[in-house]
Design a protein around this motif. Structure first.
Motif, PDB file in Angstrom:
ATOM      1  N   PRO A   6       1.071  -0.938  -0.229  1.00 38.89           N
ATOM      2  CA  PRO A   6      -0.140  -0.366   0.435  1.00 38.89           C
ATOM      3  C   PRO A   6       0.965   1.310   0.012  1.00 38.89           C
ATOM      4  O   PRO A   6       0.400   2.450  -0.731  1.00 38.89           O
ATOM      5  CB  PRO A   6      -0.987  -0.655   1.249  1.00 38.89           C
ATOM      6  CG  PRO A   6      -1.124  -1.673   1.244  1.00 38.89           C
ATOM      7  CD  PRO A   6       0.527  -2.798   0.940  1.00 38.89           C
ATOM      8  N   PRO A   7       1.740   1.139   0.555  1.00 42.58           N
ATOM      9  CA  PRO A   7       2.836   2.384   0.449  1.00 42.58           C
ATOM     10  C   PRO A   7       3.109   2.745  -0.655  1.00 42.58           C
ATOM     11  O   PRO A   7       3.148   4.266  -1.319  1.00 42.58           O
ATOM     12  CB  PRO A   7       3.426   2.852   1.458  1.00 42.58           C
ATOM     13  CG  PRO A   7       3.530   1.220   2.522  1.00 42.58           C
ATOM     14  CD  PRO A   7       2.471   0.999   1.801  1.00 42.58           C
ATOM     15  N   LEU A   8       3.835   1.681  -0.723  1.00 43.05           N
ATOM     16  CA  LEU A   8       3.600   1.907  -2.825  1.00 43.05           C
ATOM     17  C   LEU A   8       2.796   2.949  -4.090  1.00 43.05           C
ATOM     18  O   LEU A   8       3.196   3.018  -4.392  1.00 43.05           O
ATOM     19  CB  LEU A   8       4.785   1.407  -3.279  1.00 43.05           C
ATOM     20  CG  LEU A   8       5.544   0.553  -5.039  1.00 43.05           C
ATOM     21  CD1 LEU A   8       6.907   2.595  -4.532  1.00 43.05           C
ATOM     22  CD2 LEU A   8       5.813  -0.134  -5.253  1.00 43.05           C
ATOM     23  N   LEU A   9       1.656   1.965  -3.328  1.00 43.02           N
ATOM     24  CA  LEU A   9       0.566   2.587  -4.135  1.00 43.02           C
ATOM     25  C   LEU A   9       0.173   3.895  -3.770  1.00 43.02           C
ATOM     26  O   LEU A   9      -0.372   4.241  -4.953  1.00 43.02           O
ATOM     27  CB  LEU A   9      -0.675   0.952  -4.368  1.00 43.02           C
ATOM     28  CG  LEU A   9      -0.478   0.209  -4.467  1.00 43.02           C
ATOM     29  CD1 LEU A   9      -1.550  -0.600  -4.624  1.00 43.02           C
ATOM     30  CD2 LEU A   9       0.273  -0.068  -6.111  1.00 43.02           C
ATOM     31  N   LEU A  10       0.252   4.181  -2.982  1.00 40.65           N
ATOM     32  CA  LEU A  10      -0.423   5.294  -2.852  1.00 40.65           C
ATOM     33  C   LEU A  10       0.502   6.923  -3.086  1.00 40.65           C
ATOM     34  O   LEU A  10       0.263   7.242  -3.732  1.00 40.65           O
ATOM     35  CB  LEU A  10      -0.227   5.880  -1.183  1.00 40.65           C
ATOM     36  CG  LEU A  10      -0.772   6.908  -0.318  1.00 40.65           C
ATOM     37  CD1 LEU A  10      -1.928   6.662  -0.575  1.00 40.65           C
ATOM     38  CD2 LEU A  10      -0.609   7.119   1.240  1.00 40.65           C
ATOM     39  N   VAL A  11       2.265   5.953  -2.907  1.00 39.99           N
ATOM     40  CA  VAL A  11       3.039   7.550  -3.485  1.00 39.99           C
ATOM     41  C   VAL A  11       2.582   7.075  -5.928  1.00 39.99           C
ATOM     42  O   VAL A  11       2.797   8.362  -5.749  1.00 39.99           O
ATOM     43  CB  VAL A  11       4.600   6.444  -3.412  1.00 39.99           C
ATOM     44  CG1 VAL A  11       5.163   7.401  -4.575  1.00 39.99           C
ATOM     45  CG2 VAL A  11       4.699   6.745  -2.081  1.00 39.99           C
ATOM     46  N   ILE A  12       2.431   6.034  -6.221  1.00 46.25           N
ATOM     47  CA  ILE A  12       2.082   6.427  -7.793  1.00 46.25           C
ATOM     48  C   ILE A  12       0.827   6.462  -8.112  1.00 46.25           C
ATOM     49  O   ILE A  12       0.383   7.204  -9.424  1.00 46.25           O
ATOM     50  CB  ILE A  12       2.374   4.388  -8.573  1.00 46.25           C
ATOM     51  CG1 ILE A  12       3.429   4.428  -7.856  1.00 46.25           C
ATOM     52  CG2 ILE A  12       1.403   4.500  -9.123  1.00 46.25           C
ATOM     53  CD1 ILE A  12       4.289   4.617  -8.792  1.00 46.25           C
ATOM     54  N   ASP A  13      -0.025   6.183  -6.949  1.00 44.06           N
ATOM     55  CA  ASP A  13      -1.743   7.330  -6.735  1.00 44.06           C
ATOM     56  C   ASP A  13      -1.352   8.978  -6.960  1.00 44.06           C
ATOM     57  O   ASP A  13      -2.021   9.559  -7.619  1.00 44.06           O
ATOM     58  CB  ASP A  13      -2.390   6.728  -6.266  1.00 44.06           C
ATOM     59  CG  ASP A  13      -3.837   7.102  -6.172  1.00 44.06           C
ATOM     60  OD1 ASP A  13      -4.050   7.478  -7.600  1.00 44.06           O
ATOM     61  OD2 ASP A  13      -4.596   7.698  -5.839  1.00 44.06           O
ATOM     62  N   ARG A  14      -0.731   9.397  -6.129  1.00 46.16           N
ATOM     63  CA  ARG A  14      -0.116  10.864  -6.129  1.00 46.16           C
ATOM     64  C   ARG A  14       0.686  11.077  -7.244  1.00 46.16           C
ATOM     65  O   ARG A  14       1.140  12.481  -6.907  1.00 46.16           O
ATOM     66  CB  ARG A  14       0.205  11.019  -4.594  1.00 46.16           C
ATOM     67  CG  ARG A  14      -0.373  10.654  -3.872  1.00 46.16           C
ATOM     68  CD  ARG A  14      -1.493  11.095  -2.515  1.00 46.16           C
ATOM     69  NE  ARG A  14      -1.465  10.645  -2.000  1.00 46.16           N
ATOM     70  CZ  ARG A  14      -2.262  11.318  -0.627  1.00 46.16           C
ATOM     71  NH1 ARG A  14      -1.751  11.634  -0.765  1.00 46.16           N
ATOM     72  NH2 ARG A  14      -3.329  10.554  -0.562  1.00 46.16           N
ATOM     73  N   LEU A  15       1.310  10.937  -8.250  1.00 42.20           N
ATOM     74  CA  LEU A  15       2.036  11.060  -9.097  1.00 42.20           C
ATOM     75  C   LEU A  15       1.495  12.064 -10.048  1.00 42.20           C
ATOM     76  O   LEU A  15      -0.088  12.132 -10.228  1.00 42.20           O
ATOM     77  CB  LEU A  15       2.941  10.434  -9.873  1.00 42.20           C
ATOM     78  CG  LEU A  15       3.620   9.450  -9.069  1.00 42.20           C
ATOM     79  CD1 LEU A  15       4.654   8.105 -10.539  1.00 42.20           C
ATOM     80  CD2 LEU A  15       5.390  10.074  -8.869  1.00 42.20           C
ATOM     81  N   PRO A  16       1.846  13.751 -10.527  1.00 37.56           N
ATOM     82  CA  PRO A  16       1.250  14.425 -11.281  1.00 37.56           C
ATOM     83  C   PRO A  16       0.743  13.261 -12.462  1.00 37.56           C
ATOM     84  O   PRO A  16       2.106  12.710 -12.469  1.00 37.56           O
ATOM     85  CB  PRO A  16       2.208  15.324 -11.402  1.00 37.56           C
ATOM     86  CG  PRO A  16       3.316  14.673 -10.623  1.00 37.56           C
ATOM     87  CD  PRO A  16       3.005  13.351  -9.457  1.00 37.56           C
TER      88      PRO A  16
END
Length: 67
Positions: free
Chosen positions: A25-35
């Motif tokens: 989940p932390p990596l998915l959150l980072v990917i989801d917040r990319l512009p």
């Protein structure tokens, strides 16, 4: 027929570990917040990593030819 050597088990364990790291989940959150310009990176990331894991699994499960 599945080989029973330790090298095979190590590769399977590495594959499972890689899959867990790709979908944590932390990596998915980072990917989801990319512009992004239009739809976002998360669906593309999920599809590509899913396809990568399936490809590695197919390659690993393929029986090896002994010479």
């Amino acid at each position: 027929m599945m080989p029973s050597n330790s090298r095979y088990r190590e590769r399977l364990l590495g594959l499972v570990t890689l899959a867990l790291m790709l979908f944590c989940p932390p990596l998915l959150l980072v990917i989801d917040r990319l512009p992004s310009v239009s739809m976002g990176w998360l669906p593309l990331y999920l599809f590509c990593s899913w396809a990568f894991i399936i490809g590695l699994t197919a390659w690993l499960m393929e029986p090896t030819k002994r010479r």
